[in-house]
Design a protein around this motif. Structure first.
Motif, PDB file in Angstrom:
ATOM      1  N   ILE A  80       0.857  -1.185   0.000  1.00 36.44           N
ATOM      2  CA  ILE A  80       0.000   0.000   0.000  1.00 36.44           C
ATOM      3  C   ILE A  80       0.895   1.238   0.000  1.00 36.44           C
ATOM      4  O   ILE A  80       1.742   1.399   0.870  1.00 36.44           O
ATOM      5  CB  ILE A  80      -0.917   0.028   1.236  1.00 36.44           C
ATOM      6  N   ASP A  81       0.672   2.117  -0.988  1.00 34.64           N
ATOM      7  CA  ASP A  81       1.552   3.273  -1.146  1.00 34.64           C
ATOM      8  C   ASP A  81       0.917   4.592  -0.723  1.00 34.64           C
ATOM      9  O   ASP A  81       1.623   5.551  -0.439  1.00 34.64           O
ATOM     10  CB  ASP A  81       2.001   3.393  -2.608  1.00 34.64           C
ATOM     11  N   GLY A  82      -0.397   4.697  -0.708  1.00 32.92           N
ATOM     12  CA  GLY A  82      -1.057   5.971  -0.431  1.00 32.92           C
ATOM     13  C   GLY A  82      -1.567   6.605  -1.708  1.00 32.92           C
ATOM     14  O   GLY A  82      -1.115   6.275  -2.818  1.00 32.92           O
ATOM     15  N   HIS A  83      -2.497   7.549  -1.559  1.00 30.95           N
ATOM     16  CA  HIS A  83      -3.190   8.078  -2.735  1.00 30.95           C
ATOM     17  C   HIS A  83      -3.394   9.582  -2.702  1.00 30.95           C
ATOM     18  O   HIS A  83      -3.967  10.139  -3.628  1.00 30.95           O
ATOM     19  CB  HIS A  83      -4.555   7.395  -2.858  1.00 30.95           C
ATOM     20  N   GLY A  84      -2.937  10.270  -1.675  1.00 28.43           N
ATOM     21  CA  GLY A  84      -3.116  11.707  -1.576  1.00 28.43           C
ATOM     22  C   GLY A  84      -4.215  12.067  -0.598  1.00 28.43           C
ATOM     23  O   GLY A  84      -5.242  11.400  -0.513  1.00 28.43           O
ATOM     24  N   GLY A  85      -3.995  13.144   0.155  1.00 27.48           N
ATOM     25  CA  GLY A  85      -4.957  13.590   1.159  1.00 27.48           C
ATOM     26  C   GLY A  85      -4.708  13.030   2.535  1.00 27.48           C
ATOM     27  O   GLY A  85      -5.425  13.371   3.487  1.00 27.48           O
ATOM     28  N   GLU A  86      -3.698  12.162   2.694  1.00 26.29           N
ATOM     29  CA  GLU A  86      -3.451  11.517   3.989  1.00 26.29           C
ATOM     30  C   GLU A  86      -2.844  12.501   4.996  1.00 26.29           C
ATOM     31  O   GLU A  86      -2.101  13.419   4.644  1.00 26.29           O
ATOM     32  CB  GLU A  86      -2.493  10.334   3.834  1.00 26.29           C
ATOM     33  N   ALA A  87      -3.159  12.267   6.257  1.00 27.52           N
ATOM     34  CA  ALA A  87      -2.640  13.110   7.338  1.00 27.52           C
ATOM     35  C   ALA A  87      -1.139  12.940   7.484  1.00 27.52           C
ATOM     36  O   ALA A  87      -0.600  11.834   7.377  1.00 27.52           O
ATOM     37  CB  ALA A  87      -3.336  12.759   8.657  1.00 27.52           C
ATOM     38  N   VAL A  88      -0.460  14.058   7.761  1.00 23.19           N
ATOM     39  CA  VAL A  88       0.972  14.063   8.077  1.00 23.19           C
ATOM     40  C   VAL A  88       1.121  14.503   9.530  1.00 23.19           C
ATOM     41  O   VAL A  88       0.531  15.505   9.951  1.00 23.19           O
ATOM     42  CB  VAL A  88       1.748  15.012   7.147  1.00 23.19           C
ATOM     43  N   LEU A  89       1.896  13.731  10.299  1.00 27.33           N
ATOM     44  CA  LEU A  89       2.033  13.974  11.735  1.00 27.33           C
ATOM     45  C   LEU A  89       3.462  14.370  12.082  1.00 27.33           C
ATOM     46  O   LEU A  89       4.432  13.828  11.522  1.00 27.33           O
ATOM     47  CB  LEU A  89       1.669  12.724  12.533  1.00 27.33           C
ATOM     48  N   LEU A  90       3.599  15.283  13.012  1.00 29.89           N
ATOM     49  CA  LEU A  90       4.875  15.622  13.625  1.00 29.89           C
ATOM     50  C   LEU A  90       4.723  15.405  15.117  1.00 29.89           C
ATOM     51  O   LEU A  90       3.902  16.068  15.765  1.00 29.89           O
ATOM     52  CB  LEU A  90       5.263  17.076  13.328  1.00 29.89           C
ATOM     53  N   GLU A  91       5.472  14.436  15.629  1.00 26.41           N
ATOM     54  CA  GLU A  91       5.399  14.083  17.049  1.00 26.41           C
ATOM     55  C   GLU A  91       3.955  13.798  17.459  1.00 26.41           C
ATOM     56  O   GLU A  91       3.488  14.231  18.518  1.00 26.41           O
ATOM     57  CB  GLU A  91       6.003  15.200  17.905  1.00 26.41           C
ATOM     58  N   GLY A  92       3.228  13.075  16.585  1.00 24.18           N
ATOM     59  CA  GLY A  92       1.880  12.636  16.880  1.00 24.18           C
ATOM     60  C   GLY A  92       0.792  13.654  16.628  1.00 24.18           C
ATOM     61  O   GLY A  92      -0.400  13.345  16.790  1.00 24.18           O
ATOM     62  N   ARG A  93       1.153  14.859  16.183  1.00 21.88           N
ATOM     63  CA  ARG A  93       0.162  15.912  15.948  1.00 21.88           C
ATOM     64  C   ARG A  93       0.035  16.162  14.453  1.00 21.88           C
ATOM     65  O   ARG A  93       1.030  16.212  13.731  1.00 21.88           O
ATOM     66  CB  ARG A  93       0.601  17.189  16.675  1.00 21.88           C
ATOM     67  N   VAL A  94      -1.200  16.336  13.987  1.00 21.92           N
ATOM     68  CA  VAL A  94      -1.427  16.586  12.566  1.00 21.92           C
ATOM     69  C   VAL A  94      -0.864  17.948  12.194  1.00 21.92           C
ATOM     70  O   VAL A  94      -1.219  18.971  12.799  1.00 21.92           O
ATOM     71  CB  VAL A  94      -2.923  16.515  12.215  1.00 21.92           C
ATOM     72  N   VAL A  95       0.010  17.971  11.178  1.00 23.55           N
ATOM     73  CA  VAL A  95       0.617  19.231  10.722  1.00 23.55           C
ATOM     74  C   VAL A  95       0.377  19.466   9.242  1.00 23.55           C
ATOM     75  O   VAL A  95       0.860  20.452   8.678  1.00 23.55           O
ATOM     76  CB  VAL A  95       2.134  19.261  11.006  1.00 23.55           C
TER      77      VAL A  95
END
Length: 829
Positions: A746-761
């Motif tokens: 599974i590679d991903g498709h766009g729109g996925e959450a990005v986290l920094l130290e567990g927080r959505v950034v």
């Protein structure tokens, strides 16, 4: 006798009083234009399609931009609108479940969960037992899981519209009922004349919010607005004895596979809505009758019976009850399912706010963005999917009907990544379409053009769908390898191709582009080619908010002649942008896309292959990187552009359609012994990700050049539209280039959450596996502090966090040495 109370002038006239038109009036008023807004409705507010809507809304969407709209709408319905206006909206915050019966459906829900995480939604993937705990009456046989969105609900469509109307009036907007517009024309000075039975209003901006009338209203102004009226059923049962003692309302059930629709409570009754997957019904294909008001059609039970029967199997407490109300009403469907929100093609200040099949679910959020676009010059979400200019002249009425039927049947199908809508195809095949089909090409439609996606070798010649890797990925890897190690050729005819020429061409383009304009070289240039030559510039056009309208390549063909190439779906946007800002400039703008084709030839053997087909010198001294020349290939004079979206030694060859078959055949004949391969857009995308080239998914109306991290293409020593804003605004986010930990499936498709130290950034914009480098690569818009190279992040893919890292340079050929490589090629004998 004249009607002295009727306005004769306004800044904006909105025609149509459903949820879309009233929503726009409300949001224009909130953006400061309230006293200058007039809305006209031929009957009563909501009397078209709005009043008979079921009124549901859900956070369950894998569209990042629509997700922003939905979240705003739910906040508006669940309290904000009533608090502002004092008007009840009758919000039912019952939550909802979307069910999954197959692993593909589960993967869809996992991806939606990841997008929801990026948007901060209250959303969870749960098991059947969790569904049963909140909804004990649904037959869950075969259900693997469900997406639970507890903040969802449904609302009274009429109450919502009336509340927004009250809010618009409170801020000065004028709403005139029982006043039908009869014509909309533009006078020579550019003002719009809206004719009605009570008089004519002159306005700066006109908005078509006509719902099922929108297409025929567009024809008044010479516009082709593609949409078709489709009819949709929902049914209300007798009172359900099992519901009488419930203390809370049951969640809405969305059952895409079995019901192809939804089931919920309506007071103490049951409500069943169905989008049948066969034999969909159109009405008013040519003309919606002006006298229609609160129009419904007789129920067609035969058409919906298979899904209606299954809905009763799924909800046994409804099975023995009678149906007390059937609602069979018309809804406007555009060809691709997305509404038409934005400027109409080819005219100034005519705005579309129509073609919306889910007005309650999407309307207020989209009209807020349209209001921002009209007032400030750009919306705050990406409008690419909704811009009416995404369709061209090919979108004729018969095609509209075909595509609307297709869209209706797909309403409750799995929205696989890269889903290919095949009805009504091909529309605009290139001269190589048949040749490439015979070689295994699977095509996609881009602005009407057929563009190869990949070439099937040893697998079925069709799309292979899934949220995980499929057989298609193997084809893409082979094509990428061919380009990287030998050479590849691709039909890129779908690119927009526009000529801008005349004494003021340089000046017009210079004040609309952020980069340095391309320079001219002396004619001739050696190598036996003759003809003209010039340089190439990659640049961006901005709007007055300093945000990106489009990216384009500009080729200087002569002193006063420039050739612009950009993504296919930006053609009308480019033409409109040039027209809006040309003033009295002495220029001629010509769209060549329907007459000129193009081939991309890339790879380490590209010079050898092209050199065998021309007497032109192709070495660096005679034909440098980012330059263009006229050369002869297979007896045809064409333009060769030394550039490469694949990041390899390469050329784009642009020519009239008539030349393409012979040029392609000559290149193939010369290249076959050297390992030349055909490739498609999927391989092209993988290679641009390996090279760290940003595409249309990153370069949107949401962002400035600084935020897109493309300031290297902007000059600080020249004036251009949007310059001061784009150079001097503090970035709200930055486009970072990421490497994500692969899992092989599974590679991903766009729109996925990005986290920094567990927080959505932030969230991903584009994701692809790079076969050459063996890495998942992504562009993501993240908070500035998360964009520093080397920063450790996580990306939530299918609901699970994966380790990621911000890269400082492209994963492949980071110093871009390969496109500039020099191998002396002797001219052909």
């Amino acid at each position: 006798m004249s009607d002295k109370s009727f306005p004769t002038h306004a800044r904006v006239v909105i025609v149509g009083g459903g949820v879309m038109g009233v929503g726009l009036a409300y949001h224009l008023a909130h953006e400061g234009w309230g006293p200058e807004v007039v809305l006209l409705e031929k009957a009563e507010l909501t009397s078209g399609s709005t009043w008979h809507a079921a009124g549901q809304i859900t956070h369950s969407t894998s569209s990042f931009s629509l997700g922003k709209c939905v979240d705003y709408n739910i906040g508006l319905y669940s309290g904000a609108l009533e608090a502002e206006t004092g008007q009840a909206v009758t919000w039912h915050g019952c939550g909802s479940f979307r069910l999954a019966y197959t692993e593909d459906e589960m993967d869809w829900l996992r991806h939606t969960l990841s997008v929801g995480r990026a948007l901060g939604f209250n959303i969870a993937l749960v098991g059947p037992e969790d569904v049963a705990a909140l909804h004990p009456f649904y037959n869950l046989d075969g259900v693997l899981g469900a997406l639970h969105t507890p903040d969802d609900g449904h609302v009274d469509p009429t109450n919502v519209t009336m509340a927004m109307a009250a809010g618009a009036r409170a801020l000065g907007a004028r709403i005139i009922r029982r006043c039908r517009a009869t014509n909309i024309t533009q006078d020579p000075a550019g003002a719009w004349q809206v004719e009605t039975g009570r008089g004519t209003i002159t306005c700066d901006h006109v908005v078509n919010a006509g719902g099922t009338y929108a297409r025929q209203m567009g024809e008044w102004s010479g516009l082709q607005l593609p949409m078709t009226s489709m009819t949709h059923h929902y049914f209300v049962t007798e009172e359900v004895p099992a519901f009488r003692d419930l203390e809370r309302e049951l969640p809405v059930i969305r059952d895409d596979r079995k019901v192809s629709g939804y089931i919920r409570m309506e007071q103490k009754r049951g409500l069943i809505g169905i989008y049948e997957k066969a034999n969909p019904n159109t009405v008013w294909e040519d003309h919606c009758p002006w006298e229609a008001e609160n129009e419904l059609f007789e129920a067609d039970y035969d058409r919906v019976l298979p899904w209606l029967e299954e809905s009763l199997n799924r909800m046994p407490v409804l099975a023995d009850l009678g149906i007390t109300r059937d609602v069979h009403g018309a809804i406007s469907h555009p060809p691709d399912g997305n509404p038409l929100i934005g400027p109409a093609p080819g005219v100034r200040n005519y705005w579309c706010c129509c073609g919306t099949q889910i007005g309650i679910g999407w309307g207020p959020g989209l009209t807020r963005e349209l209001a921002r676009w009209m007032v400030h010059g750009a919306a705050d979400i990406s409008m690419r999917d909704y811009d009416p200019r995404r369709f061209g002249g090919y979108a004729k009425k018969d095609w509209q009907v075909t595509k609307a039927k297709e869209d209706y049947c797909l309403r409750h199908e799995i929205p696989y990544p890269h889903f290919n809508r095949l009805a009504g195809r091909p529309v605009k095949p290139s001269p190589l379409y048949g040749t490439l089909r015979a070689k295994g090409a699977v095509h996609e439609e881009v602005y009407g053009f057929e563009r190869p996606r990949f070439f099937a070798k040893g697998i079925a010649q069709r799309d292979h769908y899934g949220f995980r890797r499929t057989a298609t990925d193997g084809m893409v890897a082979q094509e990428v390898q061919a380009v990287r190690t030998r050479a590849g050729i691709m039909d890129v005819t779908a690119f927009t191709k526009v000529m801008v020429e005349g004494p003021d061409a340089y000046g017009l383009l210079d004040r609309l582009t952020a980069n340095r304009m391309p320079q001219k070289y002396p004619s001739g240039g050696g190598g036996g080619s003759g003809g003209q030559s010039g340089s190439i510039t990659l640049t961006h056009m901005l709007n007055r908010r300093g945000r990106i309208e489009l990216e384009t390549t500009i080729v200087r063909m002569a002193e006063d002649r420039f050739y612009l190439v950009c993504a296919a779906f930006f053609e009308q946007r480019l033409l409109d942008h040039l027209a809006a800002h040309r003033g009295d400039a002495d220029v001629t703008v010509t769209a060549l896309s329907d007459r000129w084709g193009a081939l991309a030839l890339n790879g380490p053997r590209a010079r050898d292959i092209l050199g065998a087909c021309t007497d032109a010198r192709l070495d660096n001294a005679a034909f440098r990187w980012l330059s263009a020349r006229q050369i002869d290939v297979a007896g045809h004079r064409l333009w060769a552009l030394r550039m490469s979206y694949a990041g390899e030694l390469g050329w784009e060859l642009h020519m009239p359609f008539a030349a393409m078959p012979e040029v392609y055949e000559a290149l193939w004949k010369a290249g076959a012994p050297l390992g030349l391969a055909d490739y498609g857009s999927f391989a092209m995308n993988a290679m641009r990700m390996e090279k760290g080239f940003k595409g249309a998914g990153e370069l949107t109306n949401e962002v400035t050049l600084a935020e897109a991290d493309v300031l290297r293409f902007a000059r600080s020593d020249k004036a251009y539209l949007g310059r001061d804003v784009t150079l001097n605004s503090d970035p709200r986010w930055v486009c970072a280039y990421l490497e994500i930990e692969p899992d092989g499936e599974i590679d991903g498709h766009g729109g996925e959450a990005v986290l920094l130290e567990g927080r959505v950034v932030g969230a991903t914009a584009s994701v692809a596996f790079g076969p050459t480098v063996g890495k998942i690569l992504a562009f993501a818009y993240v908070a500035p502090q998360a964009a520093t190279p080397g920063t450790a992040l996580e990306v939530v893919i299918h609901g699970q966090p994966r380790a990621a890292r911000v890269l400082a340079e492209p994963a492949y050929d980071p110093h871009s040495l390969l496109p500039r490589s020099d191998t002396i090629t002797e001219p052909a004998e």
